[in-house]
Scaffold this motif. Sequence first.
Motif, PDB file in Angstrom:
ATOM      1  N   THR A   1     -42.226  29.064  54.893  1.00 18.62           N
ATOM      2  CA  THR A   1     -40.906  28.429  54.876  1.00 18.62           C
ATOM      3  C   THR A   1     -40.076  29.075  53.778  1.00 18.62           C
ATOM      4  O   THR A   1     -40.454  29.058  52.622  1.00 18.62           O
ATOM      5  N   ARG A   2     -38.933  29.650  54.131  1.00 17.75           N
ATOM      6  CA  ARG A   2     -38.162  30.462  53.191  1.00 17.75           C
ATOM      7  C   ARG A   2     -36.982  29.741  52.569  1.00 17.75           C
ATOM      8  O   ARG A   2     -36.437  30.212  51.592  1.00 17.75           O
ATOM      9  N   HIS A   3     -36.571  28.634  53.142  1.00 19.06           N
ATOM     10  CA  HIS A   3     -35.412  27.934  52.610  1.00 19.06           C
ATOM     11  C   HIS A   3     -35.568  26.449  52.893  1.00 19.06           C
ATOM     12  O   HIS A   3     -36.446  26.029  53.641  1.00 19.06           O
ATOM     13  N   VAL A   4     -34.706  25.649  52.276  1.00 15.54           N
ATOM     14  CA  VAL A   4     -34.740  24.204  52.495  1.00 15.54           C
ATOM     15  C   VAL A   4     -33.810  23.858  53.653  1.00 15.54           C
ATOM     16  O   VAL A   4     -32.680  24.317  53.719  1.00 15.54           O
ATOM     17  N   GLU A   5     -34.298  23.031  54.554  1.00 10.45           N
ATOM     18  CA  GLU A   5     -33.487  22.637  55.702  1.00 10.45           C
ATOM     19  C   GLU A   5     -33.852  21.211  56.103  1.00 10.45           C
ATOM     20  O   GLU A   5     -35.029  20.839  56.108  1.00 10.45           O
ATOM     21  N   LEU A   6     -32.854  20.395  56.414  1.00 11.19           N
ATOM     22  CA  LEU A   6     -33.094  19.050  56.921  1.00 11.19           C
ATOM     23  C   LEU A   6     -33.182  19.102  58.440  1.00 11.19           C
ATOM     24  O   LEU A   6     -32.287  19.615  59.105  1.00 11.19           O
ATOM     25  N   VAL A   7     -34.285  18.581  58.974  1.00  7.28           N
ATOM     26  CA  VAL A   7     -34.480  18.575  60.424  1.00  7.28           C
ATOM     27  C   VAL A   7     -34.683  17.133  60.876  1.00  7.28           C
ATOM     28  O   VAL A   7     -35.166  16.282  60.127  1.00  7.28           O
ATOM     29  N   GLU A   8     -34.303  16.842  62.102  1.00  6.12           N
ATOM     30  CA  GLU A   8     -34.410  15.485  62.629  1.00  6.12           C
ATOM     31  C   GLU A   8     -35.805  15.240  63.195  1.00  6.12           C
ATOM     32  O   GLU A   8     -36.274  15.981  64.059  1.00  6.12           O
ATOM     33  N   VAL A   9     -36.457  14.206  62.670  1.00  4.28           N
ATOM     34  CA  VAL A   9     -37.787  13.818  63.143  1.00  4.28           C
ATOM     35  C   VAL A   9     -37.853  12.290  63.176  1.00  4.28           C
ATOM     36  O   VAL A   9     -37.596  11.636  62.158  1.00  4.28           O
ATOM     37  N   ASN A  10     -38.164  11.733  64.344  1.00  5.89           N
ATOM     38  CA  ASN A  10     -38.356  10.280  64.484  1.00  5.89           C
ATOM     39  C   ASN A  10     -37.201   9.464  63.894  1.00  5.89           C
ATOM     40  O   ASN A  10     -37.427   8.549  63.087  1.00  5.89           O
ATOM     41  N   ASP A  11     -35.992   9.826  64.263  1.00  6.12           N
ATOM     42  CA  ASP A  11     -34.796   9.100  63.801  1.00  6.12           C
ATOM     43  C   ASP A  11     -34.656   9.099  62.286  1.00  6.12           C
ATOM     44  O   ASP A  11     -34.105   8.160  61.687  1.00  6.12           O
ATOM     45  N   GLY A  12     -35.164  10.138  61.660  1.00 10.67           N
ATOM     46  CA  GLY A  12     -34.969  10.341  60.234  1.00 10.67           C
ATOM     47  C   GLY A  12     -34.716  11.812  59.977  1.00 10.67           C
ATOM     48  O   GLY A  12     -34.739  12.631  60.898  1.00 10.67           O
ATOM     49  N   LEU A  13     -34.440  12.145  58.737  1.00 13.25           N
ATOM     50  CA  LEU A  13     -34.256  13.541  58.351  1.00 13.25           C
ATOM     51  C   LEU A  13     -35.401  13.940  57.437  1.00 13.25           C
ATOM     52  O   LEU A  13     -35.770  13.206  56.519  1.00 13.25           O
ATOM     53  N   VAL A  14     -35.967  15.111  57.697  1.00 13.05           N
ATOM     54  CA  VAL A  14     -37.092  15.603  56.905  1.00 13.05           C
ATOM     55  C   VAL A  14     -36.748  16.982  56.376  1.00 13.05           C
ATOM     56  O   VAL A  14     -36.228  17.833  57.107  1.00 13.05           O
ATOM     57  N   ALA A  15     -37.025  17.208  55.104  1.00 17.27           N
ATOM     58  CA  ALA A  15     -36.792  18.517  54.502  1.00 17.27           C
ATOM     59  C   ALA A  15     -38.080  19.314  54.536  1.00 17.27           C
ATOM     60  O   ALA A  15     -39.082  18.916  53.934  1.00 17.27           O
ATOM     61  N   ASP A  16     -38.072  20.403  55.273  1.00 18.21           N
ATOM     62  CA  ASP A  16     -39.200  21.329  55.214  1.00 18.21           C
ATOM     63  C   ASP A  16     -38.882  22.299  54.085  1.00 18.21           C
ATOM     64  O   ASP A  16     -37.846  22.972  54.090  1.00 18.21           O
TER      65      ASP A  16
END
Length: 293
Positions: free
Chosen positions: A201-216
């Motif tokens: 993982t090269r950068h921070v990104e918010l992704v939608e998971v289960n009606d929430g936002l997760v930062a990988d």
Amino acid sequence: MPEGRIISAMSGFYYVKSNGEIFTCKGRGVFRKKKITPLVGDFVQFDKTNDQEGYIIKIEKRQNELVRPPIANITQAIIVSSVVEPEFSSVLLDRFLVLIEEKRLQPIILITKKDLATEEQLNKVKSYKKTYDKIGYTVKIISSKEKDNLSSLGGMLTNHVTVIAGQSGVGKSSLLNALNPSLVIKTDEISKSLGRGKHTTRHVELVEVNDGLVADTPGFSSLEFQEIEAETLADCFPEMRSKSHLCKFRGCVHYKEPNCAIKRGVDEEEISKERYAHYISFLQEIQARKARY
């Protein structure tokens, strides 16, 4: 003026989600002059230059922010360790916990790859789980291949903005892929020669998971306590925070002082000796830090 949240940042561009649309934005020069860097998770006001681009005008006040990974307005943190590959490290887990506690975020501890562990390795991790359970942490030992575990975890993400942090190779991206296969986040095998993961993982990104936002977020091999002082370190250990007021001396750092409630708690086995040893190690590290001017 349109408002939105920064969901990704790369190469000086900020991707702002507003009313279901994504705008590619640059920051105004005033931010550089004031040494302010927009962060993923920031709520911002921006000026549209066309239907897809714009300039960030204002960053709203942050609820909290992390330095590493650089992200703001998080509501909870999931710290991922693994039973094996890489081998479970309680001292590294405690480092993450201290940094999360300093931001007053509620941590959830996930220990992955139980399907790859021997019975002896699994029993060792289960004994650690008892220690962290006693402190009050939520701890789950899971495999990303088990659907029952994943469904309960998915529920924890709903209506939250969650940062997932942990050592490289512990399976953060695999976990997110299992929760939401449509993400197709790139994963990689453990580098056997190094005994740790490659940084997939090269950068921070918010992704939608289960009606929430997760930062990988990128994996970390080292974590420093740049924002924590010796006098406040114990506040980042819940089992110490609850007893500190019982110490005889105000400002006690629970090391060499007499009549210390924390040391008494260790002697009476109310506080883990290993956790206390980690605390002393972190304290010495902070005390040896060069003064900042």
